[in-house]
Design a protein around this motif. Sequence first.
Motif, short mmCIF file in Angstrom:
data_model
loop_
_atom_site.label_atom_id
_atom_site.label_comp_id
_atom_site.label_asym_id
_atom_site.label_seq_id
_atom_site.Cartn_x
_atom_site.Cartn_y
_atom_site.Cartn_z
N HIS A 35 -13.83 -34.38 26.24
CA HIS A 35 -14.76 -34.16 25.13
C HIS A 35 -14.39 -32.92 24.32
O HIS A 35 -14.43 -32.94 23.09
CB HIS A 35 -16.19 -34.04 25.64
CG HIS A 35 -16.76 -35.35 26.06
ND1 HIS A 35 -18.02 -35.45 26.58
CD2 HIS A 35 -16.27 -36.61 26.03
CE1 HIS A 35 -18.27 -36.71 26.87
NE2 HIS A 35 -17.23 -37.43 26.54
N LYS A 36 -14.04 -31.84 25.00
CA LYS A 36 -13.69 -30.61 24.28
C LYS A 36 -12.38 -30.80 23.50
O LYS A 36 -12.26 -30.32 22.37
CB LYS A 36 -13.59 -29.43 25.25
CG LYS A 36 -14.89 -29.11 25.97
CD LYS A 36 -16.03 -28.83 25.00
CE LYS A 36 -17.31 -28.52 25.76
NZ LYS A 36 -18.44 -28.21 24.89
N ALA A 37 -11.42 -31.52 24.07
CA ALA A 37 -10.17 -31.79 23.37
C ALA A 37 -10.42 -32.67 22.15
O ALA A 37 -9.84 -32.44 21.07
CB ALA A 37 -9.16 -32.45 24.30
N GLU A 38 -11.29 -33.65 22.29
CA GLU A 38 -11.63 -34.52 21.15
C GLU A 38 -12.28 -33.71 20.04
O GLU A 38 -11.96 -33.88 18.86
CB GLU A 38 -12.57 -35.64 21.61
CG GLU A 38 -13.00 -36.55 20.48
CD GLU A 38 -14.04 -37.58 20.88
OE1 GLU A 38 -14.43 -38.36 20.00
OE2 GLU A 38 -14.48 -37.60 22.06
N MET A 39 -13.18 -32.81 20.41
CA MET A 39 -13.85 -31.97 19.42
C MET A 39 -12.83 -31.11 18.67
O MET A 39 -12.85 -31.04 17.44
CB MET A 39 -14.89 -31.09 20.13
CG MET A 39 -15.59 -30.12 19.23
SD MET A 39 -16.55 -31.01 17.99
CE MET A 39 -17.18 -29.64 17.06
#
Length: 124
Positions: free
Chosen positions: A70-74
């Motif tokens: 999720h953090k990488a996608e953000m």
Amino acid sequence: MTLRALEYRHRRYMTLVFSETGQSGSAPLEIIVDRIDEWMNSETTHGCLFHAAVASAPQDVKLHALLDRHKAEMARRAAITSGLQGFEDEILVILEGMMQSWPLRGHDAVRAAKTLCTLLSQKS
């Protein structure tokens, strides 16, 4: 069940942050910071629930993987939207730093994040 709930929450978060941002390079990071501030004000005034979930279950490999994804996608979406591809790590540190300090610093965290966003944009 926790993973599905966090996945659902992440989708809602991404929709709010990136709604109406348009094509690549169309929204400065400061707009993304404003939307994260809006999310923090309305949805999670005590800080990021993902980090709280990981803190409560530090051995949960699936939870860690979900948080990382999720953090990488953000960071990836923010970099593309702001036209700052190649600066995903820097963007992640700015946005995560703001979210982690937001419960204590509020608008000061937002202001500081915007300052860092401006400096990063000038660097590119």
